[in-house]
Design an enzyme around this catalytic site. Structure first.
Site, PDB file in Angstrom:
ATOM      1  N   ASN A 139      31.695 -21.235  25.685  1.00 24.81           N
ATOM      2  CA  ASN A 139      30.839 -20.345  24.891  1.00 24.81           C
ATOM      3  C   ASN A 139      29.715 -21.093  24.176  1.00 24.81           C
ATOM      4  OD1 ASN A 139      31.898 -17.792  25.547  1.00 24.81           O
ATOM      5  ND2 ASN A 139      33.606 -18.086  24.148  1.00 24.81           N
ATOM      6  N   TYR A 172      34.609 -18.800  19.310  1.00 24.75           N
ATOM      7  CA  TYR A 172      34.527 -17.521  18.587  1.00 24.75           C
ATOM      8  C   TYR A 172      34.210 -17.764  17.107  1.00 24.75           C
ATOM      9  CZ  TYR A 172      36.000 -16.083  23.111  1.00 24.75           C
ATOM     10  OH  TYR A 172      36.028 -15.916  24.476  1.00 24.75           O
ATOM     11  N   ASN A 217      37.619 -22.107  21.075  1.00 22.12           N
ATOM     12  CA  ASN A 217      36.921 -21.475  22.205  1.00 22.12           C
ATOM     13  C   ASN A 217      35.599 -20.785  21.887  1.00 22.12           C
ATOM     14  OD1 ASN A 217      39.245 -22.371  23.315  1.00 22.12           O
ATOM     15  ND2 ASN A 217      40.019 -20.394  23.989  1.00 22.12           N
ATOM     16  N   GLN A 242      47.349 -13.026  17.844  1.00 24.55           N
ATOM     17  CA  GLN A 242      46.146 -13.839  17.672  1.00 24.55           C
ATOM     18  C   GLN A 242      45.011 -12.949  17.162  1.00 24.55           C
ATOM     19  OE1 GLN A 242      43.483 -15.444  20.839  1.00 24.55           O
ATOM     20  NE2 GLN A 242      44.002 -17.444  19.977  1.00 24.55           N
ATOM     21  N   HIS A 302      42.271 -17.446  15.327  1.00 24.48           N
ATOM     22  CA  HIS A 302      41.624 -18.053  16.500  1.00 24.48           C
ATOM     23  C   HIS A 302      40.380 -18.822  16.046  1.00 24.48           C
ATOM     24  CE1 HIS A 302      40.393 -18.848  20.460  1.00 24.48           C
ATOM     25  NE2 HIS A 302      40.255 -17.635  20.954  1.00 24.48           N
ATOM     26  N   GLY A 306      49.713 -20.815  29.673  1.00 25.14           N
ATOM     27  CA  GLY A 306      48.835 -19.652  29.815  1.00 25.14           C
ATOM     28  C   GLY A 306      48.911 -19.052  31.191  1.00 25.14           C
ATOM     29  N   ARG A 307      48.073 -19.556  32.113  1.00 23.43           N
ATOM     30  CA  ARG A 307      48.003 -18.975  33.458  1.00 23.43           C
ATOM     31  C   ARG A 307      49.355 -18.872  34.161  1.00 23.43           C
ATOM     32  NH1 ARG A 307      42.937 -22.696  34.612  1.00 23.43           N
ATOM     33  NH2 ARG A 307      44.233 -23.881  33.146  1.00 23.43           N
ATOM     34  N   THR A 355      43.560 -13.013  26.945  1.00 19.09           N
ATOM     35  CA  THR A 355      42.782 -11.780  26.934  1.00 19.09           C
ATOM     36  C   THR A 355      42.875 -11.116  28.297  1.00 19.09           C
ATOM     37  OG1 THR A 355      41.273 -12.444  25.196  1.00 19.09           O
ATOM     38  CG2 THR A 355      40.392 -10.917  26.833  1.00 19.09           C
ATOM     39  N   ARG A 398      44.642 -21.756  15.775  1.00 20.36           N
ATOM     40  CA  ARG A 398      44.363 -22.394  17.067  1.00 20.36           C
ATOM     41  C   ARG A 398      42.996 -23.071  17.016  1.00 20.36           C
ATOM     42  NH1 ARG A 398      44.178 -20.541  23.477  1.00 20.36           N
ATOM     43  NH2 ARG A 398      45.831 -22.000  23.930  1.00 20.36           N
TER      44      ARG A 398
HETATM   45  C1  LIG Z   1      42.708 -14.873  31.596  1.00 20.79           C
HETATM   46  C2  LIG Z   1      42.674 -15.779  30.394  1.00 20.79           C
HETATM   47  C3  LIG Z   1      42.484 -15.246  29.142  1.00 20.79           C
HETATM   48  C4  LIG Z   1      42.493 -16.060  28.004  1.00 20.79           C
HETATM   49  N1  LIG Z   1      42.377 -15.485  26.763  1.00 20.79           N
HETATM   50  C5  LIG Z   1      42.505 -16.253  25.654  1.00 20.79           C
HETATM   51  C6  LIG Z   1      42.516 -15.651  24.356  1.00 20.79           C
HETATM   52  O1  LIG Z   1      42.465 -14.418  24.172  1.00 20.79           O
HETATM   53  N2  LIG Z   1      42.624 -16.477  23.284  1.00 20.79           N
HETATM   54  C7  LIG Z   1      42.715 -17.839  23.427  1.00 20.79           C
HETATM   55  O2  LIG Z   1      42.823 -18.546  22.428  1.00 20.79           O
HETATM   56  N3  LIG Z   1      42.732 -18.415  24.641  1.00 20.79           N
HETATM   57  C8  LIG Z   1      42.655 -17.663  25.745  1.00 20.79           C
HETATM   58  N4  LIG Z   1      42.739 -18.258  26.988  1.00 20.79           N
HETATM   59  C9  LIG Z   1      43.117 -19.683  27.080  1.00 20.79           C
HETATM   60  C10 LIG Z   1      44.645 -19.808  27.246  1.00 20.79           C
HETATM   61  O3  LIG Z   1      45.302 -19.426  26.050  1.00 20.79           O
HETATM   62  C11 LIG Z   1      45.101 -21.235  27.587  1.00 20.79           C
HETATM   63  O4  LIG Z   1      44.808 -22.087  26.513  1.00 20.79           O
HETATM   64  C12 LIG Z   1      44.425 -21.780  28.828  1.00 20.79           C
HETATM   65  O5  LIG Z   1      44.591 -20.874  29.916  1.00 20.79           O
HETATM   66  C13 LIG Z   1      44.997 -23.152  29.216  1.00 20.79           C
HETATM   67  O6  LIG Z   1      46.386 -23.079  29.440  1.00 20.79           O
HETATM   68  P1  LIG Z   1      46.973 -23.012  30.944  1.00 20.79           P
HETATM   69  O7  LIG Z   1      46.413 -24.216  31.668  1.00 20.79           O
HETATM   70  O8  LIG Z   1      48.464 -23.077  30.754  1.00 20.79           O
HETATM   71  O9  LIG Z   1      46.513 -21.725  31.534  1.00 20.79           O
HETATM   72  C14 LIG Z   1      42.678 -17.454  28.141  1.00 20.79           C
HETATM   73  C15 LIG Z   1      42.841 -18.003  29.412  1.00 20.79           C
HETATM   74  C16 LIG Z   1      42.848 -17.196  30.538  1.00 20.79           C
HETATM   75  C17 LIG Z   1      43.085 -17.795  31.890  1.00 20.79           C
END
Ligand SMILES: Cc1cc2nc3c(=O)[nH]c(=O)nc-3n(C[C@H](O)[C@H](O)[C@H](O)COP(=O)(O)O)c2cc1C
Length: 363
Positions: free
Chosen positions: A235, A180, A178, A98, A175, A320-321, A25, A227
């Site tokens: 949350n 939701y 997390n 998603q 989704h 992700g990050r 997001t 997911r």
């Molecule tokens: C800025 C940000 C936004 C995220 N938005 C979502 C999202 O929209 N949907 C979701 O399922 N997870 C979201 N996540 C979780 C990521 O998809 C991912 O699972 C999480 O960052 C762990 O992976 P990483 O360690 O490679 O970053 C978000 C994480 C971050 C950091």
């Protein structure tokens, strides 16, 4: 040996490698949920991945919780997403959308409709969320869905899935992680319903199963993923028995025919764990319940992802990050180049800064 960088196929969908960009997001849509033009640039820059999963996108006005998140329920939104998927496809990646209905994780100031947020039960989540108008605000208490309304919510997921396909996506990811809406149905603290959609494990998984079946029926199971995040307390979600709940959910889903099951390891966001146990033990515990592809996210590195692929437990590795500040992440991992660190203060801001302006190494 299957390496992270070799092509593969996901239930018939050809992928140029096994690296997936996680849903992230980033709040770069306009006031009516249309992705801004530089959203195209951001995703296209990252299309060295095998598969990109879009940021959480609301299937309807009612599903919006955060400010500036995109939707997939108006012609303008569909047109903007079409440009995004065309850019991504031109570079060889595939893209899923998603679908994120926020349920109770929503603030009226962030929404385009006056209706109160709706959830399985009228249970106020602890915590606050950002609003552009009044900064951090407590989550309000949601209204509980009437049983008769639930079929209409599933219809919204189905319509949004058809819109995603019309916008050029290769599939959708529901989704259910997390905290939701779909996750709120699964967990015992957020679902206190006394109808067929609550109570026992089979009651709490029912809505999610119906939603997946309806979407799979509309666009095909091979284009439908889900997911989940067992044991993740983000949350204010606490399930008394997250492993039992998720095993029952997976057993009830047509996972052999679906695109994939996507598990987010619970320590990626927060160190808290409830009784799901050791996060590293989660994947082996869930694997027998996933008959098709299993993909995993959460603090992966190229080395740990390769080890998980080698173990045979997972089919694709999700990052992700690392993708935020490294548009050419696949190339950097392949060559062992250093990774840039993302600026967390720009994760959720409105403009291109800290979004589509991270350079590739060759730039
Ligand atoms: C800025 C940000 C936004 C995220 N938005 C979502 C999202 O929209 N949907 C979701 O399922 N997870 C979201 N996540 C979780 C990521 O998809 C991912 O699972 C999480 O960052 C762990 O992976 P990483 O360690 O490679 O970053 C978000 C994480 C971050 C950091």
């Amino acid at each position: 040996m299957k390496t992270l960088f070799e092509p593969t196929s996901l239930n018939g969908l050809a992928l140029q490698n096994r690296v997936v960009m996680a849903p992230l997001t980033r709040n770069r849509a306009d006031a009516v949920g249309v992705p801004r033009p530089f959203v195209h640039d951001y995703y296209t820059q990252r299309a060295g991945a095998g598969l990109i999963i879009s940021e959480g996108t609301q299937p309807s006005f009612a599903g919006q919780g955060y400010c500036r998140t995109p939707g997939i329920h108006t012609p303008e939104q569909i047109a903007a997403w079409k440009r995004v998927t065309a850019g991504v496809h031109a570079r060889g990646a595939k893209m899923f959308m998603q679908l994120m209905h926020c349920g109770r994780i929503a603030h009226p100031l962030n929404r385009q409709i006056p209706d109160a947020p709706v959830a399985p039960s009228a249970v106020q989540p602890a915590g606050q969320m950002w609003t552009d108008q009044s900064q951090l605000q407590d989550f309000p208490t949601p209204r509980a869905f009437e049983t008769a309304e639930l079929a209409g919510v599933i219809d919204e997921f189905v319509a949004a899935s058809r819109n995603a396909i019309a916008a050029g996506f290769d599939g959708v990811e529901l989704h259910a992680a997390n905290g939701y809406l779909l996750n709120q149905f699964l967990a015992s603290n957020s679902n206190q319903r006394t109808d067929a959609y609550g109570g026992s494990v089979s009651g709490r998984v029912r809505f999610v199963v119906e939603a997946v079946e309806a979407v799979a029926g509309a666009i095909g199971a091979a284009r439908t993923g889900i997911r989940v995040s067992p044991g993740h307390m983000f949350n204010d979600l606490v399930d008394a028995q997250p492993l039992e709940t998720h095993r029952a959910l997976l057993d009830a889903l047509p996972t052999a025919k679906m695109a994939y099951v996507h598990v987010m390891l619970p320590d990626a966001f927060s160190p808290q764990l409830n009784n799901a146990g050791d996060p590293q033990a989660l994947i082996p515990a869930l694997r027998p319940h996933v008959k098709g592809a299993l993909i995993v996210a959460g603090n992966l590195t190229a080395a740990s992802a390769q080890a998980m692929l080698d173990s045979g437990l997972i089919q694709l590795a999700v990052f992700g990050r690392p993708f935020i500040a490294n548009p050419d992440l696949v190339e950097r991992m392949k060559t062992g180049a250093a990774l840039a660190a993302p600026r967390a203060d720009l994760f959720y801001t409105a403009g291109p800064e800290g979004y589509s302006d991270y350079p590739a190494l060759t730039a």
